[in-house]
Design a protein around this motif. Structure first.
Motif, PDB file in Angstrom:
ATOM      1  N   ASN A 134     -20.290  23.143  53.364  1.00 29.77           N
ATOM      2  CA  ASN A 134     -19.717  23.599  52.093  1.00 29.77           C
ATOM      3  C   ASN A 134     -20.465  23.034  50.897  1.00 29.77           C
ATOM      4  O   ASN A 134     -19.862  22.739  49.863  1.00 29.77           O
ATOM      5  N   SER A 135     -21.758  22.878  51.062  1.00 32.42           N
ATOM      6  CA  SER A 135     -22.517  22.250  49.982  1.00 32.42           C
ATOM      7  C   SER A 135     -22.937  23.245  48.896  1.00 32.42           C
ATOM      8  O   SER A 135     -23.564  22.868  47.917  1.00 32.42           O
ATOM      9  N   PHE A 136     -22.568  24.538  49.093  1.00 27.19           N
ATOM     10  CA  PHE A 136     -22.846  25.539  48.050  1.00 27.19           C
ATOM     11  C   PHE A 136     -21.585  26.333  47.722  1.00 27.19           C
ATOM     12  O   PHE A 136     -20.756  26.582  48.597  1.00 27.19           O
ATOM     13  N   CYS A 137     -21.483  26.729  46.461  1.00 25.17           N
ATOM     14  CA  CYS A 137     -20.323  27.502  46.007  1.00 25.17           C
ATOM     15  C   CYS A 137     -20.461  28.939  46.514  1.00 25.17           C
ATOM     16  O   CYS A 137     -21.518  29.565  46.344  1.00 25.17           O
ATOM     17  N   SER A 138     -19.399  29.481  47.110  1.00 28.73           N
ATOM     18  CA  SER A 138     -19.496  30.849  47.648  1.00 28.73           C
ATOM     19  C   SER A 138     -19.431  31.892  46.536  1.00 28.73           C
ATOM     20  O   SER A 138     -19.746  33.062  46.761  1.00 28.73           O
ATOM     21  N   ALA A 139     -19.053  31.483  45.322  1.00 32.02           N
ATOM     22  CA  ALA A 139     -19.008  32.439  44.204  1.00 32.02           C
ATOM     23  C   ALA A 139     -20.334  32.481  43.454  1.00 32.02           C
ATOM     24  O   ALA A 139     -20.806  33.553  43.080  1.00 32.02           O
ATOM     25  N   THR A 140     -20.964  31.311  43.238  1.00 27.77           N
ATOM     26  CA  THR A 140     -22.175  31.276  42.403  1.00 27.77           C
ATOM     27  C   THR A 140     -23.446  30.954  43.183  1.00 27.77           C
ATOM     28  O   THR A 140     -24.553  31.141  42.677  1.00 27.77           O
ATOM     29  N   GLY A 141     -23.290  30.403  44.394  1.00 27.07           N
ATOM     30  CA  GLY A 141     -24.473  29.979  45.154  1.00 27.07           C
ATOM     31  C   GLY A 141     -25.032  28.657  44.664  1.00 27.07           C
ATOM     32  O   GLY A 141     -26.034  28.160  45.204  1.00 27.07           O
ATOM     33  N   GLN A 142     -24.395  28.069  43.664  1.00 23.25           N
ATOM     34  CA  GLN A 142     -24.857  26.773  43.127  1.00 23.25           C
ATOM     35  C   GLN A 142     -24.373  25.629  44.026  1.00 23.25           C
ATOM     36  O   GLN A 142     -23.348  25.763  44.703  1.00 23.25           O
ATOM     37  N   PRO A 143     -25.085  24.473  43.992  1.00 22.33           N
ATOM     38  CA  PRO A 143     -24.623  23.331  44.810  1.00 22.33           C
ATOM     39  C   PRO A 143     -23.238  22.865  44.374  1.00 22.33           C
ATOM     40  O   PRO A 143     -22.904  22.907  43.185  1.00 22.33           O
ATOM     41  N   THR A 144     -22.433  22.432  45.345  1.00 23.79           N
ATOM     42  CA  THR A 144     -21.142  21.803  45.033  1.00 23.79           C
ATOM     43  C   THR A 144     -21.343  20.289  45.073  1.00 23.79           C
ATOM     44  O   THR A 144     -22.251  19.797  45.749  1.00 23.79           O
ATOM     45  N   VAL A 145     -20.495  19.573  44.364  1.00 25.46           N
ATOM     46  CA  VAL A 145     -20.623  18.118  44.271  1.00 25.46           C
ATOM     47  C   VAL A 145     -19.338  17.482  44.790  1.00 25.46           C
ATOM     48  O   VAL A 145     -18.238  17.889  44.400  1.00 25.46           O
ATOM     49  N   ARG A 146     -19.472  16.509  45.648  1.00 18.28           N
ATOM     50  CA  ARG A 146     -18.296  15.841  46.233  1.00 18.28           C
ATOM     51  C   ARG A 146     -17.722  14.806  45.279  1.00 18.28           C
ATOM     52  O   ARG A 146     -18.460  14.267  44.435  1.00 18.28           O
ATOM     53  N   ASN A 147     -16.443  14.499  45.429  1.00 19.60           N
ATOM     54  CA  ASN A 147     -15.926  13.294  44.786  1.00 19.60           C
ATOM     55  C   ASN A 147     -16.226  12.119  45.727  1.00 19.60           C
ATOM     56  O   ASN A 147     -16.696  12.322  46.850  1.00 19.60           O
ATOM     57  N   GLN A 148     -15.959  10.885  45.295  1.00 17.44           N
ATOM     58  CA  GLN A 148     -16.380   9.737  46.089  1.00 17.44           C
ATOM     59  C   GLN A 148     -15.691   9.708  47.458  1.00 17.44           C
ATOM     60  O   GLN A 148     -16.315   9.406  48.463  1.00 17.44           O
TER      61      GLN A 148
END
Ligand SMILES: NC(=O)c1ccc[n+]([C@@H]2O[C@H](COP(=O)([O-])OP(=O)(O)OC[C@H]3O[C@@H](n4cnc5c(N)ncnc54)[C@H](O)[C@@H]3O)[C@@H](O)[C@H]2O)c1
Ligand SMILES: [Mg+2]
Length: 340
Positions: free
Chosen positions: A158-172
């Motif tokens: 799930n490291s990419f957004c399924s809407a934009t294709g941009q990387p997702t960022v985790r919280n700590q």
């Protein structure tokens, strides 16, 4: 006619806990999930389970007779990482799992890009495929081993957004990922699955898929469709897979199931009219489905395959870490009582 759910077996866990200790632990965990700084601090004094390509690290028990999940102090892990030539700060990539009875936060970390044998040597353990590990570690450790793997897998996929294709960022803590471009927050997901042991009063119905290990039969199961209740999913799955209509449901318990992806197993008992037990198998889904007597079931429960190198029994049931086993044990206990 469907009866309402009766939670017959599910209360023991909660009742056996020391309540105030449990509440404070859950509140602490809740804070760590949301507060990045507090989570980073907790990691410093916490413990980490290591996974190599999703296989957990096991160590021999102190008696040397069995294995357990290896839980490494963060400070020890940092030293090990430096010894194998890695930056110790990769420890900060760990995900929060739980807080133990001793108020110790536990994390999981994927180290699949490091040399496996060097790590095994430094840690004094071995990375074992999770399915195999379940046969080796104590039963109470299985849910934690499964959760550690599931969370790592979810973040990996799930490291990419399924809407934009941009990387997702985790919280700590790893309790969610955010796409800063779309503003969407993604939370770890499980697929709800119903699993049901159907009985006609004196026999129970078990089935096997062609991909199951030879001789293994399990309770009927199936993924819930969007918008369905557990009761609807369960009725539909039994109708689809074996062509029967169940009459009565009783909730038994639930389990997180990590294979092949995260499922949330909701386990029930169900009965059918003893005059309407003719099965009509959906061959696309099942290789076989059969009614088993109490005697056959008790024999199977006593003859679980223990050594994978040996030929398994002609008929056997899923091992104790699977909730199907719990359903089958409960059914056998109920039969035993009703026969007295
Ligand atoms: N823990 C246990 O005791 C236990 C016992 C039996 C099955 N299980 C698990 O239950 C799960 C479902 O059982 P099943 O195979 O009988 O399901 P099923 O009868 O719904 O059949 C699987 C098929 O459903 C479809 N499907 C629909 N939604 C899906 C989703 N979210 N993910 C994957 N496939 C989906 C696919 O076409 C797939 O081939 C499996 O993952 C299995 O490992 C666990
Ligand atoms: Mg099925």
């Amino acid at each position: 006619m469907l009866q309402s759910f009766k939670p017959i077996f599910s209360c023991n866990l909660v009742l056996s806990r020391s309540f105030s200790g449990y509440v404070s632990r859950m509140r602490y965990l809740m804070r760590l999930k949301e507060d990045d700084e507090a989570c980073r601090e907790a990691l410093k004094s916490g413990k980490v389970l290591l996974y190599h390509k999703l296989s957990p690290l096991l160590r021999k028990t102190s008696s040397g007779s069995g294995y357990k999940l290896a839980s490494l102090k963060t400070s020890d892990l940092e030293q090990i990482l430096e010894k194998v030539g890695k930056d110790k700060h990769i420890v900060n990539e760990s995900f929060l799992l739980e807080c133990t009875d001793k108020d110790e936060p536990q994390f999981s970390l994927e180290v699949g890009d490091l040399d496996r044998s060097a790590l095994e040597q430094e840690c004094g353990g071995m990375f074992v495929d999770l399915r195999k590990a379940f046969f080796m570690i104590p039963g109470p450790e299985s849910p934690l081993a499964a959760k550690g793997q599931a969370l790592l897998r979810w973040h990996q996929t799930n490291s990419f957004c399924s809407a934009t294709g941009q990387p997702t960022v985790r919280n700590q803590s790893g309790s969610y990922r955010v796409c800063h471009s779309s503003g969407i927050t993604y939370y770890p997901k499980m697929a709800p699955v119903v699993i049901v042991l159907v009985s006609d009063g004196s026999r129970c119905l078990l089935a096997r898929q062609a991909m199951f290990p030879k001789g293994m039969y399990s309770a009927l199961s199936g993924f819930c469709d969007m918008g369905e209740s557990v009761e609807e999913a369960l009725l539909r799955e039994v109708a689809e897979e074996v062509g029967l209509e169940v009459e009565d449901l009783q909730y038994s318990g639930s389990q997180h199931w990590p294979f092949p992806q995260s499922s949330f197993m909701l386990a029930c008992h169900a009965t059918v009219n003893p005059d309407k037990t003719q099965v009509n198998i959906d061959k696309a889904e099942l290789e076989d489905a059969r009614w088993f007597t109490y005697e056959e079931i008790t024999e199977a429960l006593q003859n679980m395959p223990r050594d994978p190198r040996r030929e398994p029994p002609v008929f056997w049931v899923p091992p104790s870490y699977a909730i199907a086993n719990q359903l089958i044990q409960e059914w056998a206990n109920h039969q035993q009582l009703s026969r007295k």
